[in-house]
Design a protein around this motif. Structure first.
Motif, short mmCIF file in Angstrom:
data_model
loop_
_atom_site.label_atom_id
_atom_site.label_comp_id
_atom_site.label_asym_id
_atom_site.label_seq_id
_atom_site.Cartn_x
_atom_site.Cartn_y
_atom_site.Cartn_z
N THR A 107 0.81 -1.22 0.00
CA THR A 107 0.00 0.00 0.00
C THR A 107 0.84 1.28 0.00
O THR A 107 0.29 2.37 -0.08
CB THR A 107 -0.92 0.02 1.24
OG1 THR A 107 -0.12 -0.04 2.44
CG2 THR A 107 -1.88 -1.17 1.23
N SER A 108 2.16 1.13 0.08
CA SER A 108 3.02 2.31 0.24
C SER A 108 3.06 3.20 -0.99
O SER A 108 3.33 4.39 -0.89
CB SER A 108 4.44 1.87 0.62
OG SER A 108 4.99 1.05 -0.40
N GLU A 109 2.81 2.64 -2.18
CA GLU A 109 2.89 3.42 -3.41
C GLU A 109 1.54 3.99 -3.85
O GLU A 109 1.46 4.66 -4.88
CB GLU A 109 3.45 2.54 -4.54
CG GLU A 109 4.85 1.99 -4.28
CD GLU A 109 5.88 3.09 -4.07
OE1 GLU A 109 5.77 4.12 -4.77
OE2 GLU A 109 6.76 2.93 -3.21
N LEU A 110 0.49 3.74 -3.08
CA LEU A 110 -0.83 4.24 -3.44
C LEU A 110 -0.98 5.70 -3.06
O LEU A 110 -0.19 6.25 -2.28
CB LEU A 110 -1.90 3.40 -2.73
CG LEU A 110 -1.94 1.91 -3.05
CD1 LEU A 110 -2.98 1.22 -2.20
CD2 LEU A 110 -2.23 1.69 -4.53
N THR A 111 -2.00 6.35 -3.61
CA THR A 111 -2.28 7.74 -3.24
C THR A 111 -2.75 7.80 -1.79
O THR A 111 -3.15 6.78 -1.20
CB THR A 111 -3.37 8.33 -4.14
OG1 THR A 111 -4.60 7.62 -3.91
CG2 THR A 111 -2.99 8.22 -5.61
N PHE A 112 -2.71 9.01 -1.23
CA PHE A 112 -3.09 9.17 0.17
C PHE A 112 -4.53 8.70 0.39
O PHE A 112 -4.80 7.97 1.35
CB PHE A 112 -2.95 10.64 0.57
CG PHE A 112 -3.49 10.93 1.95
CD1 PHE A 112 -2.76 10.57 3.07
CD2 PHE A 112 -4.73 11.55 2.11
CE1 PHE A 112 -3.26 10.83 4.35
CE2 PHE A 112 -5.23 11.80 3.38
CZ PHE A 112 -4.49 11.45 4.50
N GLN A 113 -5.43 9.11 -0.47
CA GLN A 113 -6.83 8.72 -0.30
C GLN A 113 -7.02 7.21 -0.42
O GLN A 113 -7.80 6.62 0.33
CB GLN A 113 -7.71 9.44 -1.33
CG GLN A 113 -7.98 10.90 -0.98
CD GLN A 113 -9.06 11.50 -1.86
OE1 GLN A 113 -9.21 11.13 -3.02
NE2 GLN A 113 -9.81 12.44 -1.32
N ALA A 114 -6.29 6.60 -1.35
CA ALA A 114 -6.40 5.14 -1.51
C ALA A 114 -5.86 4.43 -0.27
O ALA A 114 -6.45 3.44 0.20
CB ALA A 114 -5.65 4.70 -2.76
N GLN A 115 -4.74 4.91 0.27
CA GLN A 115 -4.18 4.31 1.48
C GLN A 115 -5.16 4.42 2.65
O GLN A 115 -5.34 3.45 3.39
CB GLN A 115 -2.87 5.02 1.85
CG GLN A 115 -1.70 4.69 0.93
CD GLN A 115 -0.42 5.35 1.40
OE1 GLN A 115 -0.28 5.72 2.56
NE2 GLN A 115 0.53 5.52 0.49
#
Length: 273
Positions: A60-68
């Motif tokens: 999950t580290s490379e996802l956007t803030f909202q996605a995280q």
């Protein structure tokens, strides 16, 4: 750190007791030659659990803030659901755990080595996957650097030591009472994780009310103070929660804890031998 130590201790001791019961039964029935397949299953379960935890952290580290935040909030709900089911299940079945595992092991021995590996894998793997998910969410909720992870590792280490002492007969534990009180504390921790998950979903704009604060006592309990850090690390305390967080916290904690404690501690569980 304490809440994560408790998670590691509680979940680790469950897994340790399962392994102790399986090993003791094989030794007692003169099936020592079946110990390597048993340990293979335990090792595979531990590896899968670690891999699952690593996938959660790095996937999950490379996802956007909202996605995280959306994923984190959703997994908080799943983690709380699993740990709630687990504490109720363990309290109800602790007294029968030895007989249940002996029955499964007898069936596995009759079927062959592969069944024995699968039995050990399934018995330990469920605990491992639940632990990985709940620890991941609890560590992120605590947000206190490496301290939560250290707490988990210390808890797991303590559980392994207690399991070994229990197996050797050097330690007698009223398991039903132990799982009752640690289960009650885990329900409190789970309430904090659930409230934190609601905040994640609000930040992801999946739920409304991010700006609607129920109260703000940041001046009295600064988040960066030692006691603010202690409260957050132990109970996932937030000095400025939203109304949704407070409502969900109360609606989960009060009925769940009341129902859990109303069942009573039950009878002491049997030793592994």
């Amino acid at each position: 750190m304490f809440s994560n130590y408790l998670i590691g201790l509680r979940e680790g001791l469950e897994a340790s007791l399962v392994v102790c019961i399986l090993v003791a039964y094989l030794v007692k029935t003169e099936n020592r030659d079946k110990l390597p397949p048993l340990w293979l299953g335990v090792g595979l379960a531990a590896a899968i659990s670690l891999a699952f935890g690593a996938a959660l952290e790095f996937g999950t580290s490379e996802l956007t803030f909202q996605a995280q935040e959306a994923i984190g909030g959703s997994l908080s709900i799943v983690a709380v659901g699993l740990v709630t089911w687990m504490v109720f299940w363990m309290k109800r079945t602790a007294r029968h755990l030895k007989a249940e595992l002996h029955g499964k092991l007898d069936a596995a021995l009759a079927m062959g080595t592969g069944a024995l590996v699968a039995t050990a894998f399934l018995a330990v793997g469920r605990e491992g996957l639940e632990t990985s998910l709940f620890v991941w969410r609890s560590v992120h909720a605590a947000g206190d650097g490496s301290a939560p992870l250290i707490g988990v590792l210390l808890g797991l280490g303590t559980s392994v030591l207690l399991g070994w002492l229990f197996y050797r007969g050097a330690l007698r534990i009223n398991l039903s009472r132990f799982f009752t009180w640690t289960g009650a504390m885990l329900v409190v921790v789970a309430a904090g994780v659930l409230a934190y998950g609601m905040h994640d979903l609000q930040e992801a704009e999946f739920l409304p009310g991010l700006a609607d604060r129920a109260f703000d006592i940041s001046g009295t309990i600064p988040p960066d103070s030692w006691y603010g850090t202690l409260l957050k690390g132990t109970f996932n305390f937030q000095p400025d929660p939203t109304w949704l967080q407070v409502g969900v916290w109360v609606l989960y904690l009060v009925p769940t804890l009341a129902l859990f404690l109303a069942q009573g501690p039950g009878r002491p569980a049997q030793a592994p031998g």
